[in-house]
Design a protein around this motif. Structure first.
Motif, PDB file in Angstrom:
ATOM      1  N   SER A   1      -9.976  -3.343   5.432  1.00 49.02           N
ATOM      2  CA  SER A   1     -10.062  -4.786   5.685  1.00 49.02           C
ATOM      3  C   SER A   1      -8.759  -5.465   5.276  1.00 49.02           C
ATOM      4  O   SER A   1      -8.288  -6.366   5.966  1.00 49.02           O
ATOM      5  N   LEU A   2      -8.144  -5.019   4.186  1.00 45.38           N
ATOM      6  CA  LEU A   2      -6.855  -5.598   3.777  1.00 45.38           C
ATOM      7  C   LEU A   2      -5.804  -5.394   4.861  1.00 45.38           C
ATOM      8  O   LEU A   2      -5.062  -6.310   5.202  1.00 45.38           O
ATOM      9  N   GLU A   3      -5.742  -4.182   5.419  1.00 44.90           N
ATOM     10  CA  GLU A   3      -4.732  -3.902   6.442  1.00 44.90           C
ATOM     11  C   GLU A   3      -4.981  -4.706   7.715  1.00 44.90           C
ATOM     12  O   GLU A   3      -4.070  -5.269   8.299  1.00 44.90           O
TER      13      GLU A   3
ATOM     14  N   ASN B   1     -11.185 -12.061  -1.668  1.00 42.43           N
ATOM     15  CA  ASN B   1     -10.739 -10.694  -1.937  1.00 42.43           C
ATOM     16  C   ASN B   1     -10.253 -10.566  -3.378  1.00 42.43           C
ATOM     17  O   ASN B   1      -9.205 -11.111  -3.722  1.00 42.43           O
TER      18      ASN B   1
ATOM     19  N   LEU C   1      -0.606  -9.035   3.039  1.00 39.45           N
ATOM     20  CA  LEU C   1      -1.732  -9.950   3.209  1.00 39.45           C
ATOM     21  C   LEU C   1      -1.336 -11.358   2.775  1.00 39.45           C
ATOM     22  O   LEU C   1      -1.591 -12.329   3.491  1.00 39.45           O
TER      23      LEU C   1
ATOM     24  N   GLY D   1     -14.033  -9.361   1.435  1.00 41.16           N
ATOM     25  CA  GLY D   1     -13.343  -8.085   1.668  1.00 41.16           C
ATOM     26  C   GLY D   1     -13.988  -7.068   0.733  1.00 41.16           C
ATOM     27  O   GLY D   1     -14.412  -7.434  -0.361  1.00 41.16           O
TER      28      GLY D   1
ATOM     29  N   SER E   1      -4.090  -8.187   7.247  1.00 46.44           N
ATOM     30  CA  SER E   1      -2.636  -8.325   7.130  1.00 46.44           C
ATOM     31  C   SER E   1      -1.948  -8.222   8.480  1.00 46.44           C
ATOM     32  O   SER E   1      -0.733  -8.363   8.579  1.00 46.44           O
TER      33      SER E   1
ATOM     34  N   LYS F   1      -0.998  -6.201  -1.986  1.00 45.95           N
ATOM     35  CA  LYS F   1      -1.503  -7.353  -1.233  1.00 45.95           C
ATOM     36  C   LYS F   1      -0.347  -8.180  -0.686  1.00 45.95           C
ATOM     37  O   LYS F   1      -0.511  -9.341  -0.328  1.00 45.95           O
TER      38      LYS F   1
ATOM     39  N   MET G   1      -8.105 -15.210  -3.755  1.00 44.60           N
ATOM     40  CA  MET G   1      -7.533 -13.880  -4.020  1.00 44.60           C
ATOM     41  C   MET G   1      -7.589 -13.591  -5.514  1.00 44.60           C
ATOM     42  O   MET G   1      -7.357 -14.473  -6.332  1.00 44.60           O
TER      43      MET G   1
ATOM     44  N   GLY H   1     -12.550  -1.614   1.884  1.00 41.68           N
ATOM     45  CA  GLY H   1     -11.566  -2.360   1.110  1.00 41.68           C
ATOM     46  C   GLY H   1     -10.188  -2.280   1.742  1.00 41.68           C
ATOM     47  O   GLY H   1      -9.647  -3.264   2.257  1.00 41.68           O
ATOM     48  N   GLY H   2      -9.604  -1.067   1.731  1.00 47.04           N
ATOM     49  CA  GLY H   2      -8.251  -0.854   2.263  1.00 47.04           C
ATOM     50  C   GLY H   2      -8.141  -1.235   3.724  1.00 47.04           C
ATOM     51  O   GLY H   2      -7.187  -1.893   4.147  1.00 47.04           O
TER      52      GLY H   2
END
Ligand code: AMP
Length: 400
Positions: free
Chosen positions: A381-383, A319, A205, A354, A386, A202, A194, A378-379
């Motif tokens: 894949s993070l969500e 990420n 996540l 990511g 998570s 984050k 990270m 980006g957003g």
């Protein structure tokens, strides 16, 4: 799971495909990175091969309901025409009678690219009337826009209930399968790298990863919030620290200890008093950061310890950059991680990047394409990673 586009009968049908063509353009309006356009080709080519006509809709930038010529999708339609063996037409708007006529007259094998959806504020408001107008253009709906799947907008959520026949495209399915599988049943050891500037954004996540990862390696600006948090309490000079996230960082450290997750923070860094292209970086242990020095990249000792863990890993999720990789003096840490990811991919490790800055870094170092999967969102894949459900994906599962 929703249907896959391959499960639909589309011959002779008009298929509305929501794509993510939010691509960078230069001052002359030329597409400078066509990664997302290329990523949409499998679905488009499949539909054309099946004898469908394809209507493509996307947003570009944030025009906020105004018609901004610099944010027109016309250059994207031109680029697409170079990549695909089909006639590509361009509509001057995304709704209205002129667009309806163009859509009606579209023949199998042809593509119609609609103008930027966000020239209408109704798009981001998920306005039911706007969804309905978009839906009148086609018989079948396919969503292939992973980059916006975490948003509930008219073209990816409101529109869906108007269709009997709907499915996820190749890209959306691939993204979901890769990311969900990675986090739910990774080959172990599973290592997460990270970075990036901030801890905020984050939080969910990090909490989830502390539950599933074997190793969490933290670099970038966010490492300094962790380093200054109890029980570590390092003085990190003028490095980026989010004071209001220090408690959260402490909690993550405790959680990792409790769960037996190996949390690794930088032991050294490339420090400077200035963030600029011709800055003089000096390599220092973290404890030597004086008050006016900022840590702007990970140092050699940290790279070595991160790399030795990566060498042993079977799944890696990356990420966020390890430093201010946009500038030459602070790019080497990010480059070292990118190179290591490519190396271990060749040895059979599954490597997932990511989207956003990490994908941009791979591209900068000409290493794009050498990892197992680079996410286009980006957003989103993070969500997804998570554990947050993506509204556009969920909508595809619903009945008409
Ligand atoms: P984010 O948007 O949080 O993923 O952060 C990405 C940005 O973090 C990039 O533009 C990097 O330049 C920046 N960044 C990475 N490392 C550092 C650092 N040590 N100090 C300040 N900014 C950083």
């Amino acid at each position: 799971m929703p249907k896959h586009v391959k499960e639909l009968a589309v011959q002779g049908k008009q298929v509305f495909v929501r794509t993510d063509y939010n691509v960078p353009l230069d001052a002359e309006g030329n597409v400078t990175d066509d990664f997302r356009i290329r990523a949409s080709l499998p679905t488009i080519e499949y539909l054309l091969d099946q004898g469908a006509s394809v209507i493509l809709a996307s947003h570009l930038g944030r025009p906020k309901g105004a018609v901004i010529p610099e944010m027109s999708l016309a250059p994207i339609a031109s680029r697409l025409a170079e990549l695909v063996q089909a006639e590509v037409l361009f509509a001057p708007d995304s709704v209205g009678s002129e667009v309806e006529t163009l859509a009606e007259n579209l023949k199998p094998g042809q593509i119609l690219v609609l103008e930027n959806l966000r020239f209408h504020a109704a798009e981001t408001q998920n306005d039911p009337e706007f969804s309905k107008k978009l839906a009148t253009l086609a018989d079948v709906f396919v969503n292939d826009a992973f980059g916006t799947a975490h948003r509930a907008h008219a073209s990816n959520v409101g529109i869906v209930s108007h269709f009997e026949e709907k499915a996820a495209g190749f890209l959306l399915m691939k993204e979901i399968e890769f990311l969900v599988k990675t986090i739910e049943s990774p080959a172990r050891p599973f290592t997460v790298v990270m970075g990036g500037s901030k801890v905020s954004g984050k939080i969910d996540l990090l909490k989830r990863l502390a539950d599933v990862a074997d190793n969490i390696l933290i670099g970038g600006g966010m490492a300094f919030t962790f380093l200054s948090a109890p029980p570590l309490n390092h003085n990190v000079g003028s490095s980026l620290v989010e004071e209001d996230r220090i408690q959260f960082a402490s909690d993550v450290i405790d959680l990792c200890l409790a769960k037996g997750v190996n949390l690794v923070l930088p032991s050294d860094c490339i420090a400077s008093r200035e963030i600029k292209e011709d800055a003089q970086g000096q390599e220092l242990p973290i404890r030597a950061l004086e008050d006016d020095l900022m840590g702007l990249d990970i140092g050699h000792r940290t790279r070595k310890s991160f790399n030795s863990i990566l060498d042993e890993s079977k799944t890696v999720l990356w990420n966020g950059p390890m430093g201010v990789f946009e500038m030459t003096p602070f790019q080497e840490g990010t480059k070292a991680i990118a190179e290591k990811l490519c190396e271990i991919t060749k040895k059979g490790t599954t490597t997932i990047v990511g989207g956003g800055d990490s994908a941009a870094a791979l591209k900068k170092f000409k290493l794009d394409g050498c990892v197992t999967h680079t996410s286009t969102g980006g957003g989103a894949s993070l969500e997804l990673l998570s554990g947050i459900k993506l509204p556009a994906f969920e909508a595809l599962k619903g009945a008409k």
